[in-house]
Design an enzyme around this catalytic site. Structure first.
Site, PDB file in Angstrom:
ATOM      1  N   GLY A 235      11.051   6.163 -43.873  1.00 39.94           N
ATOM      2  CA  GLY A 235      11.359   6.111 -42.446  1.00 39.94           C
ATOM      3  C   GLY A 235      11.307   7.497 -41.829  1.00 39.94           C
ATOM      4  O   GLY A 235      11.400   8.525 -42.512  1.00 39.94           O
TER       5      GLY A 235
ATOM      6  N   GLY B  59      13.947  10.662 -34.766  1.00 38.62           N
ATOM      7  CA  GLY B  59      14.264  11.872 -34.028  1.00 38.62           C
ATOM      8  C   GLY B  59      15.092  12.870 -34.818  1.00 38.62           C
ATOM      9  O   GLY B  59      15.062  14.071 -34.547  1.00 38.62           O
ATOM     10  N   PHE B  60      15.869  12.391 -35.803  1.00 39.47           N
ATOM     11  CA  PHE B  60      16.707  13.289 -36.591  1.00 39.47           C
ATOM     12  C   PHE B  60      15.985  13.843 -37.812  1.00 39.47           C
ATOM     13  O   PHE B  60      16.410  14.840 -38.378  1.00 39.47           O
ATOM     14  CB  PHE B  60      17.965  12.562 -37.075  1.00 39.47           C
TER      15      PHE B  60
ATOM     16  N   LYS C 123      18.687  10.861 -46.577  1.00 34.35           N
ATOM     17  CA  LYS C 123      18.388  11.154 -45.174  1.00 34.35           C
ATOM     18  C   LYS C 123      18.326  12.660 -44.981  1.00 34.35           C
ATOM     19  O   LYS C 123      19.282  13.371 -45.296  1.00 34.35           O
ATOM     20  CB  LYS C 123      19.452  10.558 -44.258  1.00 34.35           C
TER      21      LYS C 123
ATOM     22  N   ASP D 258      26.548   0.807 -32.001  1.00 32.98           N
ATOM     23  CA  ASP D 258      25.087   0.620 -31.942  1.00 32.98           C
ATOM     24  C   ASP D 258      24.665  -0.573 -32.800  1.00 32.98           C
ATOM     25  O   ASP D 258      23.756  -0.468 -33.629  1.00 32.98           O
ATOM     26  CB  ASP D 258      24.359   1.885 -32.394  1.00 32.98           C
TER      27      ASP D 258
END
Length: 659
Positions: free
Chosen positions: A43, A46-47, A66, A164
């Site tokens: 994946g 934006g981060f 991540k 979210d």
């Protein structure tokens, strides 16, 4: 394989022994923090990027890595991005261990990047499930709420608000079919529900309530609002922002259901309405309150929750057409099988003189279902006739490929090798080799005579949705969710080149008869023509208003057909790129299209459960065939032009004959 950790690397996959990245020349980090080995890019956003990794301290078990490498510009934006990334680690730590929330395993900095390591959840998001398998029915919505509300209750009891909740942030775990709530990057403590600067938006538009979008405030009822909006999206297939009328100040989700001849009980409707009330005081105050009302609803007699299917091994997985009636035990359709057909010599590879190819369209006499092939335990997603023998191959979300004798209807082989659902099968022109692809990111090549797996081809980093074999039998093409098309040598499985530049995931590929070009379709709503020798795109066909599910090329190489979720099939000129006809009669998404050997007859299959036969010269609809009790997912035409096969979410394949 090992992944390059340069967040700007275009092709991060490298061989195990690589010292530097073959693409960007960045030094390869084999063991991040001495234990985490990145092996696959899964994946990006934006981060930064997200990788599948192996934890050497836990017997090389898989985990999610991540990497924080934000695209945000300016000090203020960067500080906010860092805050949100750190916040996800803090919230996961605060929540401890819950079986339906990813476990935080590590949080550290290395080489000027921040990393968060968490438990890997193997499964599909609810948005991915809906796109592949259709909307939920009432049983599916009720099952979703009953599964997820206790998780929210757990989160809220620890003074945390997710903020979210969307279909993309809920994964159905494959091993036990449980829903897992992910992405706590914007979660907040109750005590931190302070007003942000005017214009600040927290959450996802359409799913977030007004108090979040206006001022960044959030409460337990805010999460319940987002959960309700998620249910409405999965129930109707329409994004929440398009279901609410600001002029009338009300939700229009019931009207969206009625357009597709669907409905839910008034009792469940009342629960959904209360979840998405504008005023906080009108909503449910807690997840437990919703559960209390939900468990007081009348039971659904004989209902099976949407998307639920049984694996052959007995473990639960996901699928099941939302509108299909319950099947009989063993996965067979409730419709009695048709009488065995009288198979013509064409099924042994010959073509009778009265059915000569390329001179006329299929005779408009009449089509009837002459055989139903039952045996798959889930949706049948793909089918292919063997051009040389009376055999048909089918692939399914039950992870298997089956070979059928068309003369008797008997299953000849059950090819089990894919770890996840099979998306497409294709048979070589010589009829000796079958290639398949699936959600396990691989392509497999099989010997049709023996059923032996010849090789497994790896290289894509996400689901492989499409495969095609060239007319000469040596060129293999594949298309993937990783937005690349790859060309391989079929006999060795070696990569020839990658075609990049598509704006969306690739859902279909087909090679022209002369092997000079390839046509693709996907989620960017376009049909693209690629020059195989040069490896570049030469033309994009624009006109569809939604994603392209499948493309087909006429045997004469002059016509392209594309099926789309916009409910149409479009016919294009290969030479000019111009639109010839738009075929509009299906009432729901068109999933499949094929062109007959005469290069005139077009066959399409749709989620509306019908197979339609068209005249490409006039654009007229010639026949509409109805027998399936679920969405039609694939169609194929026999080389004689006198037989059509259709696959369906009702777990069957039907053979149609022009009589």
């Amino acid at each position: 394989m090992i992944c390059c950790l340069n967040p700007n690397c275009a092709q991060p996959i490298n061989p195990d022994a690589a010292g530097n990245c073959q693409c960007c020349n960045t030094p390869i980090i084999t063991d991040l923090r001495g234990r985490y080995r990145p092996i696959k890019l899964i994946g990006r956003g934006g981060f930064g990027r997200t990788y599948l990794a192996q934890d050497r301290d836990r017997l090389n078990s898989y985990c999610v890595l991540k990497q924080f490498a934000p695209q945000a510009q300016g000090t203020k934006s960067l500080d906010k991005a860092i805050q949100l990334f750190q916040q996800e680690a803090e919230r996961l730590h605060d929540l401890g261990e819950h079986p339906q929330i990813p476990t935080l395993m590590a949080y550290f900095e290395q080489d000027q990047y921040l990393y968060l390591v968490q438990q890997m959840i193997d499964g599909k998001t609810l948005l991915q499930e809906m796109r592949r398998r259709g909307t939920l029915d009432e049983a599916g919505v009720r099952s979703l709420l009953e599964d997820l509300l206790p998780v929210l209750q757990f989160v809220h009891e620890r003074n945390i608000i997710h903020r979210d909740i969307t279909p993309s942030n809920i994964i159905r775990r494959q091993v036990d079919n449980k829903l897992v709530l992910i992405d706590f990057g914007v979660a907040k403590q109750f005590s931190e529900t302070i007003l942000h600067e005017p214009g600040t938006r927290i959450g996802t538009e359409g799913y977030a309530p007004i108090e979040q979008l206006r001022g960044g405030q959030a409460y337990p009822s805010s999460d319940l609002y987002s959960l309700g909006a998620t249910c409405l999206h999965l129930l109707t297939g329409v994004k929440p922002e398009r279901l609410y009328s600001p002029l009338e100040g009300r939700w229009m989700w019931r009207e969206a259901l009625q357009q597709n001849n669907l409905k839910v009980s008034p009792q469940l409707g009342n629960v959904l309405d209360r979840l998405v009330k504008d005023l906080i005081s009108d909503r449910y105050a807690s997840a437990q309150d919703v559960l209390t009302d939900l468990r007081g609803l009348p039971s659904l007699e004989g209902a099976v929750p949407g998307w639920v299917r049984q694996h052959p091994e007995g473990k639960i997985s996901t699928s099941s057409p939302p509108s299909a009636p319950p099947s009989r035990p063993g996965g067979t359709s409730s419709r009695p099988p048709s009488q065995p057909p009288s198979i013509s010599p064409a099924y042994s590879g010959g073509t009778p003189a009265s059915q000569s190819v390329g001179k006329r369209p299929l005779a408009p006499r009449g089509w009837r279902c002459v055989r139903t092939l039952s045996g798959h335990s889930s949706w049948v997603t793909t089918i292919a006739f063997n051009p040389k023998t009376p055999i048909l191959a089918s692939g399914s979300l039950d992870d298997t490929i089956r070979l059928w004798n068309l003369q008797t209807g008997a299953m000849l082989e059950n090819l089990a090798g894919h770890a996840r659902g099979v998306n497409e099968v294709v048979i070589s022109p010589g009829g000796q080799v079958l290639a398949s692809c699936g959600d396990d990111d691989t392509i497999k090549v099989w010997n049709l005579a023996t059923g032996e797996l010849l090789q497994t081809i790896k290289g894509h980093i996400r689901d492989v949705n499409a495969v095609a074999i060239g007319a000469n039998g040596w060129l293999l093409a594949s298309g993937s969710d990783d937005r690349t098309i790859k060309l391989w040598k079929l006999d060795r499985g070696t990569l020839i080149k990658s075609l990049t530049g598509s704006a969306g995931m690739i859902k279909s590929v087909v090679i022209t008869p002369d092997e000079r070009f390839l046509v693709s379709g996907g989620l960017d709503n376009k049909v693209r023509l690629w020059n195989l020798q040069q490896g570049v795109m030469v033309r994009a066909f624009s006109g569809h208003f939604n994603s392209v599910s499948q493309v087909a090329i006429a045997p004469n190489g002059k016509l392209i057909a594309s099926a789309s979720k916009d409910k149409t099939v479009r016919l294009w000129s290969m030479a000019s790129g111009g639109l010839i006809h738009t075929l509009s009669d299906h009432t729901q998404e068109v999933n499949a299209v094929a062109i007959a050997p005469d290069s005139v007859t077009v066959v399409s299959g749709s989620r509306d459960g019908t197979v339609k036969i068209w005249d490409a010269q006039t654009g007229n609809l010639k026949h509409s065939l109805s027998a399936h009790t679920g969405a039609v997912t694939a169609v194929a035409i026999h080389r004689s032009g006198q037989y059509i096969a259709s696959a369906s979410a009702d777990k069957t394949v039907k053979i149609w004959q022009n009589i």
